[in-house]
Design a protein around this motif. Structure first.
Motif, PDB file in Angstrom:
ATOM      1  N   GLN A 233       0.784  -1.114  -0.002  1.00 35.91           N
ATOM      2  CA  GLN A 233       0.104   0.101  -0.022  1.00 35.91           C
ATOM      3  C   GLN A 233       0.821   1.337   0.013  1.00 35.91           C
ATOM      4  O   GLN A 233       0.345   2.302  -0.391  1.00 35.91           O
ATOM      5  CB  GLN A 233      -0.897   0.087   1.245  1.00 35.91           C
ATOM      6  N   HIS A 234       2.107   1.036   0.891  1.00 32.95           N
ATOM      7  CA  HIS A 234       3.027   2.409   0.596  1.00 32.95           C
ATOM      8  C   HIS A 234       3.367   2.832  -0.885  1.00 32.95           C
ATOM      9  O   HIS A 234       3.650   4.208  -1.037  1.00 32.95           O
ATOM     10  CB  HIS A 234       4.188   2.207   1.509  1.00 32.95           C
ATOM     11  N   VAL A 235       3.253   2.003  -1.769  1.00 32.44           N
ATOM     12  CA  VAL A 235       3.792   2.268  -3.277  1.00 32.44           C
ATOM     13  C   VAL A 235       2.864   3.514  -3.751  1.00 32.44           C
ATOM     14  O   VAL A 235       1.740   3.408  -3.605  1.00 32.44           O
ATOM     15  CB  VAL A 235       3.699   1.091  -4.070  1.00 32.44           C
ATOM     16  N   ASN A 236       3.582   4.429  -4.116  1.00 30.39           N
ATOM     17  CA  ASN A 236       2.950   5.545  -4.869  1.00 30.39           C
ATOM     18  C   ASN A 236       2.010   6.449  -3.797  1.00 30.39           C
ATOM     19  O   ASN A 236       1.216   7.081  -4.319  1.00 30.39           O
ATOM     20  CB  ASN A 236       2.080   5.291  -6.094  1.00 30.39           C
ATOM     21  N   LYS A 237       2.081   6.296  -2.549  1.00 25.93           N
ATOM     22  CA  LYS A 237       1.214   6.896  -1.716  1.00 25.93           C
ATOM     23  C   LYS A 237       2.201   7.796  -0.655  1.00 25.93           C
ATOM     24  O   LYS A 237       1.873   8.811  -0.037  1.00 25.93           O
ATOM     25  CB  LYS A 237       0.306   6.042  -0.894  1.00 25.93           C
ATOM     26  N   THR A 238       3.274   7.296  -0.367  1.00 27.14           N
ATOM     27  CA  THR A 238       4.323   7.862   0.534  1.00 27.14           C
ATOM     28  C   THR A 238       5.322   8.303  -0.027  1.00 27.14           C
ATOM     29  O   THR A 238       6.164   7.498  -0.813  1.00 27.14           O
ATOM     30  CB  THR A 238       4.333   7.234   2.013  1.00 27.14           C
ATOM     31  N   GLU A 239       6.268   9.247   0.215  1.00 30.68           N
ATOM     32  CA  GLU A 239       7.618   9.447  -0.426  1.00 30.68           C
ATOM     33  C   GLU A 239       8.794   8.791   0.417  1.00 30.68           C
ATOM     34  O   GLU A 239       9.491   9.597   1.199  1.00 30.68           O
ATOM     35  CB  GLU A 239       7.775  11.122  -0.526  1.00 30.68           C
ATOM     36  N   SER A 240       8.797   7.494   0.252  1.00 29.05           N
ATOM     37  CA  SER A 240       9.632   6.920   1.136  1.00 29.05           C
ATOM     38  C   SER A 240      11.002   6.319   0.161  1.00 29.05           C
ATOM     39  O   SER A 240      12.097   6.061   0.956  1.00 29.05           O
ATOM     40  CB  SER A 240       9.089   5.402   1.760  1.00 29.05           C
ATOM     41  N   ALA A 241      10.994   6.377  -0.949  1.00 29.03           N
ATOM     42  CA  ALA A 241      12.203   6.377  -1.837  1.00 29.03           C
ATOM     43  C   ALA A 241      13.221   7.458  -1.787  1.00 29.03           C
ATOM     44  O   ALA A 241      12.834   8.546  -1.413  1.00 29.03           O
ATOM     45  CB  ALA A 241      11.638   6.071  -3.068  1.00 29.03           C
ATOM     46  N   ILE A 242      14.448   7.166  -1.792  1.00 34.56           N
ATOM     47  CA  ILE A 242      15.551   7.991  -1.652  1.00 34.56           C
ATOM     48  C   ILE A 242      16.135   8.163  -2.854  1.00 34.56           C
ATOM     49  O   ILE A 242      16.543   7.047  -3.551  1.00 34.56           O
ATOM     50  CB  ILE A 242      16.392   7.553  -0.252  1.00 34.56           C
ATOM     51  N   ARG A 243      16.599   9.417  -3.506  1.00 32.78           N
ATOM     52  CA  ARG A 243      17.639   9.695  -4.409  1.00 32.78           C
ATOM     53  C   ARG A 243      18.939  10.450  -3.903  1.00 32.78           C
ATOM     54  O   ARG A 243      18.446  11.356  -3.486  1.00 32.78           O
ATOM     55  CB  ARG A 243      17.072  10.170  -5.593  1.00 32.78           C
TER      56      ARG A 243
END
Length: 357
Positions: A233-243
């Motif tokens: 569910q977190h996919v595309n809903k929270t900004e958890s990815a890091i660059r």
């Protein structure tokens, strides 16, 4: 060689006293440093002590044979001397190998990067098989695998994946895997039954400690964004990815495997440090740069270290000319025979260099 061993033994004995000193023990950082050095000499000293003991036994046998007082004792001494001479030769070889300078990165964890090369979808699918192969090998070694960035194709192949393998001696085993891996087989999508050739590039980098690479906060930019792909569910809903972008080198690292932004940031920094360590090492020595170039290459079919031929069920490593007819088990992570052969070839080459050949 034996003068060097005497110096090592003297230092080993000195360290043994130091690590038992209460003043040293109270300084934990210094004590750990000395314990590590002491441990690094242990194998060499054990072999050297065994060698000296064997030489003493040989001298005793030669003395008995020279006296020629008792026929039965003389015969026994001759047999013991023959056995000891054979063992002496074996010990000398073991000592030579033990004296080969150890790669300082051998005990470290590794960052593994896999990218599809030439061959389109088939290259990506084989990249996924290589990823599974390394993960299965890690399972067999009881190492931990931590996925970082999985950029997959719609068919389940690999565009680019990055993961960390943590375990004692991980780099010592997997460092030989850097290079272009070539696969020859009939793709499932091939209607004519023709064999296709595709390539996948693999890079294995040692995970480095904070003290080995310093990163200035002004030199990096950290962006957060929404994860993409499978993940709940977190996919595309929270900004958890890091660059993370490192401006001086242009290196960009992404991590979106975990739901936690903090965890993703921590993993991304580990990978950035490993890439920076590798980058600066290549800058320091052109010799290392040429070595890495020959290992990793560009993904072209001609730049290969290993071929996986499915019709013949074989795996061939071109660096040492070693072939195994056990492709299925190899891809299931049973890589021990090949890795041992690569390690032995590396040791033989280093021994030759040490002896001046």
């Amino acid at each position: 060689m034996f003068e060097k061993l005497e110096l090592i033994k003297d230092r080993y004995d000195e360290l043994e006293k130091l690590i038992g000193d209460p003043d040293i023990i109270s300084n934990q950082s210094e004590w750990k440093k000395l314990c590590k050095e002491h441990s690094s000499y242990e194998e060499k000293v054990t072999l050297y002590n065994e060698y000296k003991s064997l030489c003493d036994s040989m001298a005793e046998c030669e003395e008995i044979i020279g006296e020629d007082l008792d026929e039965e004792m003389t015969e026994l001494a001759k047999e013991e001397l023959a056995d000891a001479r054979a063992k002496k030769s074996e010990l000398e070889e073991k000592i030579k190998i033990a004296l080969i300078p150890k790669d300082p990165n051998d005990d470290k964890n590794v960052v593994v990067e896999i990218r599809a090369g030439a061959g389109g979808d088939e290259a990506g699918l084989f990249g996924a098989e290589l990823m599974r192969m390394y993960m299965r090998f890690a399972e067999r070694m009881r190492w931990k695998v931590e996925e970082s960035d999985m950029n997959m194709t719609d068919l389940g192949g690999v565009k680019e994946v990055v993961f960390i393998i943590s375990g004692n001696g991980a780099y010592s085993k997997l460092k030989y895997e850097s290079g272009v891996h070539r696969v020859q087989r009939v793709p499932e999508t091939e209607s004519q039954g023709r064999i296709h050739t595709s390539t996948v590039t693999v890079a294995v980098l040692p995970e480095v400690e904070d003290v080995e690479v310093e990163i200035n906060e002004k030199d990096i930019k950290i962006d957060t964004y929404r994860s993409s792909g499978a993940g709940g569910q977190h996919v595309n809903k929270t900004e958890s990815a890091i660059r993370i972008t490192h401006f001086p080198t242009g290196i960009v690292v992404t991590c979106q495997d975990e739901k936690s932004q903090i965890k993703n940031r921590e993993t991304a920094m580990k990978i950035l440090k490993s890439r920076l360590y590798d980058h600066y090492e290549r800058e320091i020595t052109s010799k290392y740069a040429e070595k890495r170039k020959s290992q990793v290459g560009t993904g072209d079919r001609s730049e290969r270290i290993r071929t996986y031929n499915f019709p013949q069920g074989r795996v061939t490593d071109h660096r040492i000319g070693y072939t195994m007819y056990a492709l299925e088990s190899f891809l299931d992570g049973d890589m021990f025979e090949m890795l041992d052969a690569l390690s032995m070839a590396d040791q033989t080459k280093k021994l030759s260099m040490l002896s001046g050949d």
